[in-house]
Write a protein that holds these residues in place. Structure first.
Motif, PDB file in Angstrom:
ATOM      1  N   ASP A  61     -30.609  26.352  -3.764  1.00  0.00           N
ATOM      2  CA  ASP A  61     -31.634  27.081  -3.028  1.00  0.00           C
ATOM      3  C   ASP A  61     -33.015  26.829  -3.626  1.00  0.00           C
ATOM      4  O   ASP A  61     -33.985  26.644  -2.890  1.00  0.00           O
ATOM      5  CB  ASP A  61     -31.329  28.576  -3.018  1.00  0.00           C
ATOM      6  CG  ASP A  61     -30.151  28.922  -2.135  1.00  0.00           C
ATOM      7  OD1 ASP A  61     -29.632  30.036  -2.273  1.00  0.00           O
ATOM      8  OD2 ASP A  61     -29.760  28.084  -1.303  1.00  0.00           O
ATOM      9  N   HIS A  62     -33.141  26.804  -4.944  1.00  0.00           N
ATOM     10  CA  HIS A  62     -34.437  26.567  -5.574  1.00  0.00           C
ATOM     11  C   HIS A  62     -34.919  25.152  -5.312  1.00  0.00           C
ATOM     12  O   HIS A  62     -36.110  24.940  -5.071  1.00  0.00           O
ATOM     13  CB  HIS A  62     -34.368  26.832  -7.078  1.00  0.00           C
ATOM     14  CG  HIS A  62     -34.238  28.276  -7.416  1.00  0.00           C
ATOM     15  ND1 HIS A  62     -35.167  29.208  -7.036  1.00  0.00           N
ATOM     16  CD2 HIS A  62     -33.293  28.968  -8.085  1.00  0.00           C
ATOM     17  CE1 HIS A  62     -34.814  30.399  -7.460  1.00  0.00           C
ATOM     18  NE2 HIS A  62     -33.657  30.289  -8.101  1.00  0.00           N
ATOM     19  N   LEU A  65     -36.234  25.041  -1.718  1.00  0.00           N
ATOM     20  CA  LEU A  65     -37.526  25.711  -1.592  1.00  0.00           C
ATOM     21  C   LEU A  65     -38.641  24.879  -2.214  1.00  0.00           C
ATOM     22  O   LEU A  65     -39.745  24.800  -1.670  1.00  0.00           O
ATOM     23  CB  LEU A  65     -37.474  27.095  -2.244  1.00  0.00           C
ATOM     24  CG  LEU A  65     -36.639  28.146  -1.530  1.00  0.00           C
ATOM     25  CD1 LEU A  65     -36.556  29.408  -2.369  1.00  0.00           C
ATOM     26  CD2 LEU A  65     -37.218  28.454  -0.170  1.00  0.00           C
ATOM     27  N   GLU A  68     -39.555  22.093   0.166  1.00  0.00           N
ATOM     28  CA  GLU A  68     -40.321  22.585   1.302  1.00  0.00           C
ATOM     29  C   GLU A  68     -41.759  22.890   0.905  1.00  0.00           C
ATOM     30  O   GLU A  68     -42.696  22.566   1.640  1.00  0.00           O
ATOM     31  CB  GLU A  68     -39.655  23.833   1.877  1.00  0.00           C
ATOM     32  CG  GLU A  68     -38.350  23.556   2.581  1.00  0.00           C
ATOM     33  CD  GLU A  68     -37.633  24.824   3.025  1.00  0.00           C
ATOM     34  OE1 GLU A  68     -38.167  25.928   2.777  1.00  0.00           O
ATOM     35  OE2 GLU A  68     -36.548  24.706   3.601  1.00  0.00           O
ATOM     36  N   ARG A  69     -41.953  23.499  -0.260  1.00  0.00           N
ATOM     37  CA  ARG A  69     -43.308  23.802  -0.729  1.00  0.00           C
ATOM     38  C   ARG A  69     -44.107  22.526  -0.970  1.00  0.00           C
ATOM     39  O   ARG A  69     -45.293  22.443  -0.630  1.00  0.00           O
ATOM     40  CB  ARG A  69     -43.261  24.618  -2.015  1.00  0.00           C
ATOM     41  CG  ARG A  69     -42.917  26.050  -1.794  1.00  0.00           C
ATOM     42  CD  ARG A  69     -43.096  26.834  -3.082  1.00  0.00           C
ATOM     43  NE  ARG A  69     -42.140  27.927  -3.078  1.00  0.00           N
ATOM     44  CZ  ARG A  69     -41.436  28.324  -4.108  1.00  0.00           C
ATOM     45  NH1 ARG A  69     -41.563  27.722  -5.264  1.00  0.00           N
ATOM     46  NH2 ARG A  69     -40.602  29.328  -4.012  1.00  0.00           N
TER      47      ARG A  69
END
Length: 90
Positions: A61-62, A65, A68-69
């Motif tokens: 998950d990290h 993310l 995406e960032r």
């Protein structure tokens, strides 16, 4: 030492009769200490596997993310750059 115990164990096993199905009750058939040890070992293994699963899912998950960032920041920097500042505009 084992050569002396072998015949003795066979003699004891031969003297112990197996219970007939009518003699078996819940009190004569039980898992005993071996069943408890096996159940405890399986519970510990399951707990360790679950902890590992949670750790790996959090890491995935990290990473997602973070990607995406990074993509959003790159898109924002491209949009904020002036048209003449881009390498392909010359």
């Amino acid at each position: 030492m084992t050569t002396l115990l072998g015949p003795a164990l066979l003699a004891v096993a031969a003297q112990t009769p197996d219970p007939t199905p009518s003699e078996m009750t819940i009190y004569t058939v039980s898992p005993g200490i071996a069943g408890f040890v096996m159940f405890f070992a399986l519970a510990v293994a399951g707990w360790l596997l679950f902890r590992s699963l949670v750790k790996h899912v959090r890491r995935i998950d990290h990473d997602k993310l973070r990607q995406e960032r990074t993509a959003e920041e790159a898109g924002a920097q491209d949009a904020a750059a002036a048209p003449g500042d881009r390498p392909g505009d010359r």
